[in-house]
Structure formats: C-alpha cells, structure tokens
Design a protein around this motif. Sequence first.
Motif, PDB file in Angstrom:
ATOM      1  N   LEU A  34       0.961  -1.556   0.242  1.00 28.89           N
ATOM      2  CA  LEU A  34      -0.108   0.001   0.128  1.00 28.89           C
ATOM      3  C   LEU A  34       0.592   1.060   0.024  1.00 28.89           C
ATOM      4  CD1 LEU A  34      -2.790   1.434   0.380  1.00 28.89           C
ATOM      5  CD2 LEU A  34      -2.732   1.074   2.639  1.00 28.89           C
ATOM      6  N   ALA A  35       2.057   1.165   1.057  1.00 25.09           N
ATOM      7  CA  ALA A  35       2.741   2.314   1.008  1.00 25.09           C
ATOM      8  C   ALA A  35       3.472   2.915  -0.209  1.00 25.09           C
ATOM      9  CB  ALA A  35       4.003   2.354   2.140  1.00 25.09           C
ATOM     10  N   ALA A  36       4.338   1.757  -1.386  1.00 26.04           N
ATOM     11  CA  ALA A  36       4.885   1.934  -1.981  1.00 26.04           C
ATOM     12  C   ALA A  36       3.849   2.262  -3.258  1.00 26.04           C
ATOM     13  CB  ALA A  36       5.751   0.452  -2.223  1.00 26.04           C
ATOM     14  N   ALA A  37       2.593   1.814  -3.139  1.00 25.96           N
ATOM     15  CA  ALA A  37       1.777   1.624  -4.245  1.00 25.96           C
ATOM     16  C   ALA A  37       1.164   3.465  -4.684  1.00 25.96           C
ATOM     17  CB  ALA A  37       0.477   0.932  -4.649  1.00 25.96           C
ATOM     18  N   SER A  38       1.379   3.868  -3.054  1.00 27.84           N
ATOM     19  CA  SER A  38       1.102   5.238  -2.639  1.00 27.84           C
ATOM     20  C   SER A  38       1.949   6.017  -3.970  1.00 27.84           C
ATOM     21  CB  SER A  38       0.319   5.512  -0.976  1.00 27.84           C
ATOM     22  OG  SER A  38      -0.590   4.596  -1.064  1.00 27.84           O
ATOM     23  N   LEU A  39       3.178   5.925  -3.073  1.00 26.19           N
ATOM     24  CA  LEU A  39       3.993   6.418  -3.534  1.00 26.19           C
ATOM     25  C   LEU A  39       4.222   6.941  -5.014  1.00 26.19           C
ATOM     26  CD1 LEU A  39       6.605   5.895  -0.983  1.00 26.19           C
ATOM     27  CD2 LEU A  39       5.348   7.880  -0.927  1.00 26.19           C
ATOM     28  N   ARG A  40       3.467   5.434  -5.704  1.00 29.07           N
ATOM     29  CA  ARG A  40       4.156   5.634  -7.113  1.00 29.07           C
ATOM     30  C   ARG A  40       2.838   6.399  -7.868  1.00 29.07           C
ATOM     31  NH1 ARG A  40       3.626   0.805 -11.197  1.00 29.07           N
ATOM     32  NH2 ARG A  40       3.314   1.774 -13.105  1.00 29.07           N
ATOM     33  N   LEU A  41       1.651   6.518  -6.910  1.00 33.73           N
ATOM     34  CA  LEU A  41       0.896   7.242  -8.196  1.00 33.73           C
ATOM     35  C   LEU A  41       1.267   8.686  -7.760  1.00 33.73           C
ATOM     36  CD1 LEU A  41      -2.133   5.149  -7.356  1.00 33.73           C
ATOM     37  CD2 LEU A  41      -0.869   5.124  -9.154  1.00 33.73           C
ATOM     38  N   LEU A  42       1.533   8.640  -6.725  1.00 32.27           N
ATOM     39  CA  LEU A  42       2.115   9.833  -6.461  1.00 32.27           C
ATOM     40  C   LEU A  42       3.101  10.679  -7.664  1.00 32.27           C
ATOM     41  CD1 LEU A  42       1.592  10.483  -2.382  1.00 32.27           C
ATOM     42  CD2 LEU A  42       0.613  11.632  -3.689  1.00 32.27           C
ATOM     43  N   ALA A  43       4.243   9.767  -7.362  1.00 27.43           N
ATOM     44  CA  ALA A  43       5.045  10.193  -8.516  1.00 27.43           C
ATOM     45  C   ALA A  43       4.573  10.671  -9.543  1.00 27.43           C
ATOM     46  CB  ALA A  43       5.501   9.066  -8.185  1.00 27.43           C
ATOM     47  N   ASP A  44       3.502   9.493 -10.323  1.00 24.80           N
ATOM     48  CA  ASP A  44       2.685   9.513 -11.559  1.00 24.80           C
ATOM     49  C   ASP A  44       1.693  10.818 -11.756  1.00 24.80           C
ATOM     50  OD1 ASP A  44       4.132   7.513 -11.994  1.00 24.80           O
ATOM     51  OD2 ASP A  44       2.486   6.086 -12.046  1.00 24.80           O
ATOM     52  N   GLY A  45       1.964  11.584 -10.390  1.00 26.37           N
ATOM     53  CA  GLY A  45       0.696  12.891 -10.749  1.00 26.37           C
ATOM     54  C   GLY A  45      -0.794  12.362 -10.431  1.00 26.37           C
ATOM     55  N   LEU A  46      -1.082  11.505 -10.010  1.00 30.44           N
ATOM     56  CA  LEU A  46      -2.818  10.903  -9.397  1.00 30.44           C
ATOM     57  C   LEU A  46      -2.787  11.210  -8.917  1.00 30.44           C
ATOM     58  CD1 LEU A  46      -4.808   9.486 -11.163  1.00 30.44           C
ATOM     59  CD2 LEU A  46      -3.896   7.021  -9.516  1.00 30.44           C
ATOM     60  N   ASP A  47      -4.500  12.177  -8.907  1.00 25.56           N
ATOM     61  CA  ASP A  47      -4.800  13.011  -7.885  1.00 25.56           C
ATOM     62  C   ASP A  47      -6.381  12.654  -7.293  1.00 25.56           C
ATOM     63  OD1 ASP A  47      -5.511  14.573  -9.674  1.00 25.56           O
ATOM     64  OD2 ASP A  47      -5.373  16.672  -9.431  1.00 25.56           O
ATOM     65  N   GLY A  48      -7.258  13.218  -6.561  1.00 23.65           N
ATOM     66  CA  GLY A  48      -8.286  12.661  -6.136  1.00 23.65           C
ATOM     67  C   GLY A  48      -7.951  11.678  -5.073  1.00 23.65           C
ATOM     68  N   VAL A  49      -9.198  10.779  -4.929  1.00 19.71           N
ATOM     69  CA  VAL A  49      -9.918   9.305  -5.300  1.00 19.71           C
ATOM     70  C   VAL A  49      -9.222   8.095  -5.225  1.00 19.71           C
ATOM     71  CG1 VAL A  49     -11.269   8.504  -3.705  1.00 19.71           C
ATOM     72  CG2 VAL A  49     -11.662  10.616  -3.190  1.00 19.71           C
ATOM     73  N   VAL A  50      -8.733   7.281  -5.132  1.00 21.23           N
ATOM     74  CA  VAL A  50      -8.112   5.957  -5.253  1.00 21.23           C
ATOM     75  C   VAL A  50      -7.647   5.182  -4.302  1.00 21.23           C
ATOM     76  CG1 VAL A  50      -6.158   5.072  -6.739  1.00 21.23           C
ATOM     77  CG2 VAL A  50      -6.276   7.530  -7.038  1.00 21.23           C
ATOM     78  N   HIS A  51      -8.765   3.877  -4.995  1.00 22.58           N
ATOM     79  CA  HIS A  51      -8.244   2.887  -4.245  1.00 22.58           C
ATOM     80  C   HIS A  51      -7.363   2.042  -4.079  1.00 22.58           C
ATOM     81  CE1 HIS A  51     -13.268   4.143  -2.667  1.00 22.58           C
ATOM     82  NE2 HIS A  51     -13.667   4.484  -4.585  1.00 22.58           N
ATOM     83  N   LEU A  52      -7.320   1.803  -3.376  1.00 18.39           N
ATOM     84  CA  LEU A  52      -5.799   1.123  -3.109  1.00 18.39           C
ATOM     85  C   LEU A  52      -6.261  -0.130  -2.606  1.00 18.39           C
ATOM     86  CD1 LEU A  52      -2.392   3.308  -3.277  1.00 18.39           C
ATOM     87  CD2 LEU A  52      -3.332   1.912  -5.630  1.00 18.39           C
ATOM     88  N   VAL A  53      -6.751  -1.390  -2.857  1.00 20.61           N
ATOM     89  CA  VAL A  53      -6.677  -2.693  -1.694  1.00 20.61           C
ATOM     90  C   VAL A  53      -5.795  -3.958  -2.281  1.00 20.61           C
ATOM     91  CG1 VAL A  53      -8.912  -1.185  -0.525  1.00 20.61           C
ATOM     92  CG2 VAL A  53      -9.275  -2.734  -2.543  1.00 20.61           C
ATOM     93  N   GLY A  54      -6.061  -4.484  -1.397  1.00 18.19           N
ATOM     94  CA  GLY A  54      -5.779  -6.471  -2.419  1.00 18.19           C
ATOM     95  C   GLY A  54      -6.923  -6.610  -3.000  1.00 18.19           C
ATOM     96  N   GLY A  55      -6.618  -8.099  -3.679  1.00 19.51           N
ATOM     97  CA  GLY A  55      -7.428  -7.965  -4.927  1.00 19.51           C
ATOM     98  C   GLY A  55      -8.194  -9.067  -4.622  1.00 19.51           C
ATOM     99  N   GLU A  56      -7.829  -9.225  -3.648  1.00 17.69           N
ATOM    100  CA  GLU A  56      -8.825 -10.901  -3.033  1.00 17.69           C
ATOM    101  C   GLU A  56      -9.826 -10.225  -2.252  1.00 17.69           C
ATOM    102  OE1 GLU A  56      -6.261 -14.299  -2.522  1.00 17.69           O
ATOM    103  OE2 GLU A  56      -4.803 -12.490  -3.419  1.00 17.69           O
ATOM    104  N   ALA A  57     -11.313 -10.589  -1.774  1.00 14.76           N
ATOM    105  CA  ALA A  57     -12.296 -10.200  -1.296  1.00 14.76           C
ATOM    106  C   ALA A  57     -12.983 -11.359   0.176  1.00 14.76           C
ATOM    107  CB  ALA A  57     -13.371 -10.312  -1.605  1.00 14.76           C
TER     108      ALA A  57
END
Length: 124
Positions: A34-57
């Motif tokens: 979650l931390a690594a994915a968040s940093l990557r999306l910030l570095a890519d310039g993505l803003d707003g609400v983004v859901h970052l969760v595991g892929g299995e329910a």
Amino acid sequence: MFFPFSKKLVGVNAGATYRLPLGQTGCPTFAPWLAAASLRLLADGLDGVVHLVGGEALTKAAWAALLVRELGLPACTIVEVPAAAAGQVAPRPQRVVLRSERHVLEHPPLASVLADLRGPLAGA
C-alpha cells in the motif's frame, strides 16, 4: 497489515478459539505494498480519490483460516458469530470490497505475500 485480528493470530496457542464477525468481508491489503503503491501514484501525478486494496475479497473468518494455514500457525478454532458476540459494539458494513479503475497497480496474491512472511515469522 491487513485486518486488526491478524496480529492476534501470530503467537496463537494451539486450540485457541477466535470468534469473528459473521460474514464481514473486506480486501486484506499488505501495508508495505500500500505504501509503495501510494508513492508510485503520487510520483505519477495521479490525484483525487484512489482505491488501493488487495485484490481478494475474504470474510474475516476465511482470512483468519488463510493466515493460520499459510503462516504455519498452531491449529485453532475459528467461529463466525454475530458482530456483537465477536465484541464489536459499533455497527460495521457486511461487505467492503473496493476496486479502482484509475490505476493498473495490482496487489500481489495473498498466498505469495504470506509465503514471504512465513520464513521471518518461523525464525522469530
């Protein structure tokens, strides 16, 4: 990391009983991912609400059983009970399964995350 009861299962005594809320479902998410994915999306310039969760329910009971099995924890009894009987005072939604179409990042499969954790836990 993951659901709060995950910590309770590590160090469990053989034969312990865990009473977990009936049917409550979510997407276990590994905090380092979650931390690594968040940093990557910030570095890519993505803003707003983004859901970052595991892929299995999984229900909390299914997640607990997976933790016990994959981490080689002592056998225990996992019982699904009404939320109040599991010690939850505040109401919770039964199903919290999020997805995002705003990115292509994928959480690694839970079994592989747990396999990576099993070695360090065995040596602890």
